[in-house]
Design a protein around this motif. Structure first.
Motif, PDB file in Angstrom:
ATOM      1  N   ARG A  93       0.835  -1.197   0.000  1.00  0.00           N
ATOM      2  CA  ARG A  93       0.000   0.000   0.000  1.00  0.00           C
ATOM      3  C   ARG A  93       0.867   1.244   0.000  1.00  0.00           C
ATOM      4  NH1 ARG A  93      -3.895   1.879   5.053  1.00  0.00           N
ATOM      5  NH2 ARG A  93      -4.526   3.899   4.193  1.00  0.00           N
ATOM      6  N   VAL A  94       0.534   2.198  -0.867  1.00  0.00           N
ATOM      7  CA  VAL A  94       1.183   3.504  -0.847  1.00  0.00           C
ATOM      8  C   VAL A  94       0.493   4.343   0.216  1.00  0.00           C
ATOM      9  CG1 VAL A  94       1.696   5.591  -2.161  1.00  0.00           C
ATOM     10  CG2 VAL A  94       1.837   3.357  -3.275  1.00  0.00           C
ATOM     11  N   MET A  95       1.276   4.828   1.186  1.00  0.00           N
ATOM     12  CA  MET A  95       0.710   5.549   2.324  1.00  0.00           C
ATOM     13  C   MET A  95       0.677   7.065   2.106  1.00  0.00           C
ATOM     14  SD  MET A  95       0.202   2.912   4.317  1.00  0.00           S
ATOM     15  CE  MET A  95      -0.082   3.574   5.955  1.00  0.00           C
ATOM     16  N   ARG A  96       1.791   7.642   1.650  1.00  0.00           N
ATOM     17  CA  ARG A  96       1.888   9.079   1.455  1.00  0.00           C
ATOM     18  C   ARG A  96       2.791   9.374   0.263  1.00  0.00           C
ATOM     19  NH1 ARG A  96      -1.684   8.816   4.487  1.00  0.00           N
ATOM     20  NH2 ARG A  96      -2.088  10.000   6.422  1.00  0.00           N
ATOM     21  N   VAL A  97       2.425  10.420  -0.484  1.00  0.00           N
ATOM     22  CA  VAL A  97       3.226  10.836  -1.631  1.00  0.00           C
ATOM     23  C   VAL A  97       3.414  12.346  -1.561  1.00  0.00           C
ATOM     24  CG1 VAL A  97       3.432  10.899  -4.148  1.00  0.00           C
ATOM     25  CG2 VAL A  97       2.208   9.009  -3.042  1.00  0.00           C
ATOM     26  N   ARG A  98       4.661  12.766  -1.573  1.00  0.00           N
ATOM     27  CA  ARG A  98       5.007  14.173  -1.704  1.00  0.00           C
ATOM     28  C   ARG A  98       6.220  14.259  -2.624  1.00  0.00           C
ATOM     29  NH1 ARG A  98       4.716  16.675   4.467  1.00  0.00           N
ATOM     30  NH2 ARG A  98       2.496  16.287   4.826  1.00  0.00           N
ATOM     31  N   ARG A  99       6.535  15.454  -3.087  1.00  0.00           N
ATOM     32  CA  ARG A  99       7.695  15.596  -3.956  1.00  0.00           C
ATOM     33  C   ARG A  99       8.945  15.153  -3.199  1.00  0.00           C
ATOM     34  NH1 ARG A  99       8.596  17.344  -8.790  1.00  0.00           N
ATOM     35  NH2 ARG A  99       6.365  17.843  -8.951  1.00  0.00           N
ATOM     36  N   GLY A 100       9.606  14.159  -3.731  1.00  0.00           N
ATOM     37  CA  GLY A 100      10.813  13.633  -3.119  1.00  0.00           C
ATOM     38  C   GLY A 100      10.578  12.587  -2.048  1.00  0.00           C
ATOM     39  N   VAL A 101       9.310  12.304  -1.729  1.00  0.00           N
ATOM     40  CA  VAL A 101       9.001  11.372  -0.638  1.00  0.00           C
ATOM     41  C   VAL A 101       7.918  10.393  -1.072  1.00  0.00           C
ATOM     42  CG1 VAL A 101       8.205  11.134   1.735  1.00  0.00           C
ATOM     43  CG2 VAL A 101       9.576  13.109   1.091  1.00  0.00           C
ATOM     44  N   LEU A 102       8.180   9.100  -0.866  1.00  0.00           N
ATOM     45  CA  LEU A 102       7.206   8.057  -1.151  1.00  0.00           C
ATOM     46  C   LEU A 102       7.214   7.079   0.022  1.00  0.00           C
ATOM     47  CD1 LEU A 102       5.196   6.861  -3.171  1.00  0.00           C
ATOM     48  CD2 LEU A 102       7.096   5.738  -4.327  1.00  0.00           C
ATOM     49  N   ILE A 103       6.182   7.155   0.855  1.00  0.00           N
ATOM     50  CA  ILE A 103       6.077   6.308   2.041  1.00  0.00           C
ATOM     51  C   ILE A 103       5.101   5.176   1.737  1.00  0.00           C
ATOM     52  CG2 ILE A 103       5.530   6.195   4.496  1.00  0.00           C
ATOM     53  CD1 ILE A 103       7.904   7.989   3.837  1.00  0.00           C
ATOM     54  N   VAL A 104       5.531   3.930   1.994  1.00  0.00           N
ATOM     55  CA  VAL A 104       4.712   2.773   1.636  1.00  0.00           C
ATOM     56  C   VAL A 104       4.686   1.761   2.783  1.00  0.00           C
ATOM     57  CG1 VAL A 104       5.338   3.052  -0.795  1.00  0.00           C
ATOM     58  CG2 VAL A 104       6.610   1.429   0.626  1.00  0.00           C
ATOM     59  N   ARG A 105       3.696   0.884   2.713  1.00  0.00           N
ATOM     60  CA  ARG A 105       3.709  -0.299   3.559  1.00  0.00           C
ATOM     61  C   ARG A 105       4.290  -1.445   2.736  1.00  0.00           C
ATOM     62  NH1 ARG A 105       1.282  -1.538   8.234  1.00  0.00           N
ATOM     63  NH2 ARG A 105      -0.128   0.236   8.089  1.00  0.00           N
ATOM     64  N   HIS A 106       5.464  -1.897   3.146  1.00  0.00           N
ATOM     65  CA  HIS A 106       6.187  -2.950   2.442  1.00  0.00           C
ATOM     66  C   HIS A 106       5.419  -4.265   2.559  1.00  0.00           C
ATOM     67  CE1 HIS A 106       9.531  -5.788   1.683  1.00  0.00           C
ATOM     68  NE2 HIS A 106      10.107  -4.793   1.034  1.00  0.00           N
ATOM     69  N   ARG A 107       5.658  -5.172   1.626  1.00  0.00           N
ATOM     70  CA  ARG A 107       4.994  -6.477   1.648  1.00  0.00           C
ATOM     71  C   ARG A 107       5.271  -7.240   2.935  1.00  0.00           C
ATOM     72  NH1 ARG A 107       9.037  -9.937   0.847  1.00  0.00           N
ATOM     73  NH2 ARG A 107      10.902  -9.115  -0.171  1.00  0.00           N
ATOM     74  N   LEU A 108       6.393  -6.921   3.626  1.00  0.00           N
ATOM     75  CA  LEU A 108       6.721  -7.579   4.891  1.00  0.00           C
ATOM     76  C   LEU A 108       6.080  -6.893   6.090  1.00  0.00           C
ATOM     77  CD1 LEU A 108      10.514  -8.207   4.191  1.00  0.00           C
ATOM     78  CD2 LEU A 108       8.722  -9.953   4.305  1.00  0.00           C
ATOM     79  N   GLY A 109       5.389  -5.763   5.861  1.00  0.00           N
ATOM     80  CA  GLY A 109       4.696  -5.078   6.938  1.00  0.00           C
ATOM     81  C   GLY A 109       5.355  -3.804   7.410  1.00  0.00           C
ATOM     82  N   PHE A 110       6.592  -3.550   6.985  1.00  0.00           N
ATOM     83  CA  PHE A 110       7.276  -2.330   7.403  1.00  0.00           C
ATOM     84  C   PHE A 110       6.634  -1.113   6.741  1.00  0.00           C
ATOM     85  CE2 PHE A 110      10.887  -5.476   6.716  1.00  0.00           C
ATOM     86  CZ  PHE A 110      10.842  -5.959   8.008  1.00  0.00           C
ATOM     87  N   VAL A 111       6.530  -0.009   7.461  1.00  0.00           N
ATOM     88  CA  VAL A 111       6.135   1.270   6.877  1.00  0.00           C
ATOM     89  C   VAL A 111       7.396   2.115   6.781  1.00  0.00           C
ATOM     90  CG1 VAL A 111       4.739   3.347   7.140  1.00  0.00           C
ATOM     91  CG2 VAL A 111       3.786   1.114   7.765  1.00  0.00           C
TER      92      VAL A 111
END
Length: 255
Positions: A93-111
């Motif tokens: 899951r893509v959690m947050r998107v900003r210019r230069g920043v892409l925060i996701v929930r990894h398939r292993l559960g890490f954010v």
């Protein structure tokens, strides 16, 4: 009885790691170069990068074909669309998107940022290369531990770490992504505090505390010290995994 002592040793002489390298002998050779022998209770801490390199998780961007979704997201966050395609391939899951920043929930559960995919301290060999996290860091830690126990006879633990940012705090910190031979999460509920009061909610992120301590010796740039020995860590001995540290989604207060 003396005060407990914690020692942290960055192991010398670790070579550059290539795909297919067996990390067990590499660790044992580095211990020997440092005049160290494994003892029961020791913890070997490895930087994620050398585990990923040994497992062949380096991907040349020249062979990546970005999807329309990756191209759109790359425009929004100002990143290489090929890199974004790799990030999406590792992401639930893509959690947050900003210019230069892409925060996701990894398939292993890490954010985390960019699904843990990194391009620093990687030999690009003339073309851009991205290094992905190990497929199963807990399994990687268990395999390395088995090799060390078999070779040395010492009951040791192994922790694989990476550097994560943290919500509401600046800067990165060492975090455990793989663990074997010790608790990832240490449950202290039911034990007494200094005044005999029973602890009701205390759970210690033990593997993360080990990761943060080892990260101080590893460094974050060109130090070239990807293997660290921690000696004197008091921890409850049991089989464990870093996955214990991931809060279940149903318990997440900030989904």
């Amino acid at each position: 009885m003396g005060e407990p002592t914690l020692s942290i040793h960055a192991l010398p002489g670790v070579p550059l790691i290539a795909p297919g390298d067996d990390l067990g002998p590499v660790i044992l050779a580095a211990l020997g170069a440092g005049g160290l022998v494994l003892r029961d209770g020791d913890i070997i801490v490895l930087a994620q990068k050398i585990v990923s390199k040994a497992e062949g998780r380096a991907v040349p961007l020249s062979g990546v074909r970005p999807s329309f979704a990756a191209q759109d997201l790359a425009t929004r966050c100002d990143k290489d669309a090929r890199l974004v395609e790799l990030i999406l391939s590792e992401t639930d899951r893509v959690m947050r998107v900003r210019r230069g920043v892409l925060i996701v929930r990894h398939r292993l559960g890490f954010v985390l940022a960019n699904a843990g995919i990194d391009q620093s301290n990687v030999d690009h060999g003339g073309e851009p290369v991205a290094l992905l996290l190990p497929l199963d860091p807990d399994a990687s830690a268990a395999a390395i531990r088995d090799a060390l126990v078999k070779a040395s006879g010492a009951d040791v633990a192994v922790v694989i770490i990476d550097s994560f940012g943290r919500a509401w705090r600046n800067g990165t910190c060492g975090v455990a992504i793989g663990c074997a031979g010790m608790a990832g999460l240490l449950d202290l509920r039911g034990t007494p505090d200094l005044y005999g009061r029973e602890l009701a909610t205390s759970e210690l992120g033990l593997a993360d505390e080990v990761a943060a301590a080892a990260s101080l010796a590893m460094g974050q740039a060109a130090e070239g010290a990807p293997i660290v020995l921690l000696r004197g860590v008091a921890y409850g001995r049991r089989e464990g995994k870093a996955a214990e540290l991931i809060r279940p989604l149903e318990m997440d207060l900030f989904p």
